[in-house]
Design a protein around this motif. Sequence first.
Motif, PDB file in Angstrom:
ATOM      1  N   GLU A  63      30.350  47.046  48.766  1.00  0.00           N
ATOM      2  CA  GLU A  63      31.727  46.710  48.422  1.00  0.00           C
ATOM      3  C   GLU A  63      32.002  46.959  46.947  1.00  0.00           C
ATOM      4  OE1 GLU A  63      34.725  43.406  49.786  1.00  0.00           O
ATOM      5  OE2 GLU A  63      33.275  42.500  48.402  1.00  0.00           O
ATOM      6  N   LEU A  64      31.097  46.507  46.079  1.00  0.00           N
ATOM      7  CA  LEU A  64      31.299  46.708  44.645  1.00  0.00           C
ATOM      8  C   LEU A  64      31.269  48.186  44.280  1.00  0.00           C
ATOM      9  CD1 LEU A  64      29.294  43.668  43.260  1.00  0.00           C
ATOM     10  CD2 LEU A  64      31.757  44.047  43.072  1.00  0.00           C
ATOM     11  N   ALA A  65      30.443  48.980  44.961  1.00  0.00           N
ATOM     12  CA  ALA A  65      30.404  50.430  44.716  1.00  0.00           C
ATOM     13  C   ALA A  65      31.715  51.081  45.166  1.00  0.00           C
ATOM     14  CB  ALA A  65      29.212  51.048  45.437  1.00  0.00           C
ATOM     15  N   ALA A  66      32.237  50.664  46.318  1.00  0.00           N
ATOM     16  CA  ALA A  66      33.502  51.228  46.821  1.00  0.00           C
ATOM     17  C   ALA A  66      34.649  50.902  45.864  1.00  0.00           C
ATOM     18  CB  ALA A  66      33.798  50.695  48.221  1.00  0.00           C
ATOM     19  N   ILE A  67      34.669  49.683  45.363  1.00  0.00           N
ATOM     20  CA  ILE A  67      35.715  49.301  44.406  1.00  0.00           C
ATOM     21  C   ILE A  67      35.542  50.083  43.112  1.00  0.00           C
ATOM     22  CG2 ILE A  67      36.631  47.417  42.996  1.00  0.00           C
ATOM     23  CD1 ILE A  67      35.887  45.527  45.358  1.00  0.00           C
ATOM     24  N   ASP A  69      34.619  53.023  42.638  1.00  0.00           N
ATOM     25  CA  ASP A  69      35.158  54.380  42.760  1.00  0.00           C
ATOM     26  C   ASP A  69      36.651  54.456  42.447  1.00  0.00           C
ATOM     27  OD1 ASP A  69      32.650  55.296  43.487  1.00  0.00           O
ATOM     28  OD2 ASP A  69      33.086  55.307  45.644  1.00  0.00           O
ATOM     29  N   VAL A  70      37.377  53.362  42.639  1.00  0.00           N
ATOM     30  CA  VAL A  70      38.833  53.368  42.436  1.00  0.00           C
ATOM     31  C   VAL A  70      39.282  52.382  41.351  1.00  0.00           C
ATOM     32  CG1 VAL A  70      39.401  54.189  44.754  1.00  0.00           C
ATOM     33  CG2 VAL A  70      39.078  51.741  44.369  1.00  0.00           C
ATOM     34  N   TRP A  74      43.018  51.462  39.654  1.00  0.00           N
ATOM     35  CA  TRP A  74      43.619  50.147  39.897  1.00  0.00           C
ATOM     36  C   TRP A  74      44.013  49.495  38.572  1.00  0.00           C
ATOM     37  CZ3 TRP A  74      40.360  47.006  43.963  1.00  0.00           C
ATOM     38  CH2 TRP A  74      40.342  47.708  45.187  1.00  0.00           C
ATOM     39  N   GLN A  75      43.122  49.588  37.590  1.00  0.00           N
ATOM     40  CA  GLN A  75      43.403  48.968  36.292  1.00  0.00           C
ATOM     41  C   GLN A  75      44.620  49.603  35.635  1.00  0.00           C
ATOM     42  OE1 GLN A  75      39.356  49.218  34.506  1.00  0.00           O
ATOM     43  NE2 GLN A  75      39.673  47.039  34.131  1.00  0.00           N
ATOM     44  N   LYS A  76      44.720  50.917  35.703  1.00  0.00           N
ATOM     45  CA  LYS A  76      45.867  51.610  35.107  1.00  0.00           C
ATOM     46  C   LYS A  76      47.169  51.192  35.776  1.00  0.00           C
ATOM     47  CE  LYS A  76      43.323  55.738  33.836  1.00  0.00           C
ATOM     48  NZ  LYS A  76      43.007  57.097  34.285  1.00  0.00           N
ATOM     49  N   GLU A  77      47.144  51.092  37.101  1.00  0.00           N
ATOM     50  CA  GLU A  77      48.364  50.797  37.846  1.00  0.00           C
ATOM     51  C   GLU A  77      48.762  49.327  37.830  1.00  0.00           C
ATOM     52  OE1 GLU A  77      48.520  52.533  41.780  1.00  0.00           O
ATOM     53  OE2 GLU A  77      47.215  54.161  41.106  1.00  0.00           O
ATOM     54  N   THR A  78      47.786  48.419  37.835  1.00  0.00           N
ATOM     55  CA  THR A  78      48.103  46.994  37.991  1.00  0.00           C
ATOM     56  C   THR A  78      47.577  46.098  36.883  1.00  0.00           C
ATOM     57  OG1 THR A  78      46.097  46.505  39.247  1.00  0.00           O
ATOM     58  CG2 THR A  78      48.022  47.240  40.514  1.00  0.00           C
ATOM     59  N   GLY A  79      46.637  46.593  36.079  1.00  0.00           N
ATOM     60  CA  GLY A  79      46.024  45.758  35.055  1.00  0.00           C
ATOM     61  C   GLY A  79      44.979  44.795  35.613  1.00  0.00           C
ATOM     62  N   VAL A  80      44.626  44.955  36.882  1.00  0.00           N
ATOM     63  CA  VAL A  80      43.670  44.060  37.523  1.00  0.00           C
ATOM     64  C   VAL A  80      42.313  44.089  36.810  1.00  0.00           C
ATOM     65  CG1 VAL A  80      42.747  45.730  39.207  1.00  0.00           C
ATOM     66  CG2 VAL A  80      42.793  43.297  39.778  1.00  0.00           C
ATOM     67  N   LYS A  81      41.644  42.964  36.841  1.00  0.00           N
ATOM     68  CA  LYS A  81      40.303  42.841  36.278  1.00  0.00           C
ATOM     69  C   LYS A  81      39.394  42.311  37.381  1.00  0.00           C
ATOM     70  CE  LYS A  81      39.485  39.440  33.263  1.00  0.00           C
ATOM     71  NZ  LYS A  81      39.388  38.714  31.990  1.00  0.00           N
ATOM     72  N   LEU A  82      38.203  42.871  37.506  1.00  0.00           N
ATOM     73  CA  LEU A  82      37.251  42.381  38.484  1.00  0.00           C
ATOM     74  C   LEU A  82      36.145  41.625  37.777  1.00  0.00           C
ATOM     75  CD1 LEU A  82      36.045  43.835  41.718  1.00  0.00           C
ATOM     76  CD2 LEU A  82      34.306  43.013  40.150  1.00  0.00           C
ATOM     77  N   GLY A 104      26.315  51.394  36.570  1.00  0.00           N
ATOM     78  CA  GLY A 104      27.391  51.768  35.657  1.00  0.00           C
ATOM     79  C   GLY A 104      28.687  51.032  35.919  1.00  0.00           C
ATOM     80  N   TRP A 105      28.584  49.824  36.471  1.00  0.00           N
ATOM     81  CA  TRP A 105      29.778  49.041  36.777  1.00  0.00           C
ATOM     82  C   TRP A 105      30.424  48.538  35.500  1.00  0.00           C
ATOM     83  CZ3 TRP A 105      27.082  45.672  41.016  1.00  0.00           C
ATOM     84  CH2 TRP A 105      26.955  46.432  42.183  1.00  0.00           C
ATOM     85  N   ASP A 106      31.721  48.686  35.417  1.00  0.00           N
ATOM     86  CA  ASP A 106      32.483  48.242  34.252  1.00  0.00           C
ATOM     87  C   ASP A 106      33.152  46.901  34.553  1.00  0.00           C
ATOM     88  OD1 ASP A 106      33.545  48.391  31.692  1.00  0.00           O
ATOM     89  OD2 ASP A 106      35.335  49.453  32.362  1.00  0.00           O
ATOM     90  N   TYR A 107      32.445  46.053  35.250  1.00  0.00           N
ATOM     91  CA  TYR A 107      32.966  44.739  35.617  1.00  0.00           C
ATOM     92  C   TYR A 107      32.415  43.696  34.666  1.00  0.00           C
ATOM     93  CZ  TYR A 107      33.224  47.145  40.194  1.00  0.00           C
ATOM     94  OH  TYR A 107      33.455  48.026  41.203  1.00  0.00           O
TER      95      TYR A 107
END
Length: 162
Positions: A63-67, A69-70, A74-82, A104-107
């Motif tokens: 799940e974290l790998a799938a997220i 990838d996008v 998501w951050q550009k469009e919504t500003g969401v933070k994981l 290489g997760w940027d979370y």
Amino acid sequence: MRVFVALLLFVSSFSVMAQQNTLPSVVLKDLDGKAFNISDLSKEEKPVILSFWATWCGPCLKELAAINDVYADWQKETGVKLIAVSIDDAKSVKRVKPLVNGKGWDYQVLLDQNHELKRAMNVVNVPFTAVVYKGKVVYKHTSYTPGIEKELYKQVKAAINN
């Protein structure tokens, strides 16, 4: 008396549901040992995704790998933070930082070694993912199926538009 007990149970169930939809005041540490209080997310103006996971949980990693990838889109469009909340205990927590760096997760990664946040949010199984907006849990799901990230993104956008 039965009516009173039934009424008491009914009212208390609403109290429990209300507690589950707000963020608890639980302090966790990030990978560098810095303290972070989950209730501070109530101050965020943008949506936050809380993803409970563990190094030993294959579906969590998928799940974290799938997220991942996008995530930049998501951050550009919504500003969401994981925020990825690891529930690895003292035996396996040593694997968290190398795994995150290797992927290489940027979370933002927080460690819930004692499962305080997990208990406070009534998380039973991982992966458990919640969308938090303005301090309220607006969506949550358990387990992973391919493509669930599309539903997650839809919920992030819905939170912003409400």
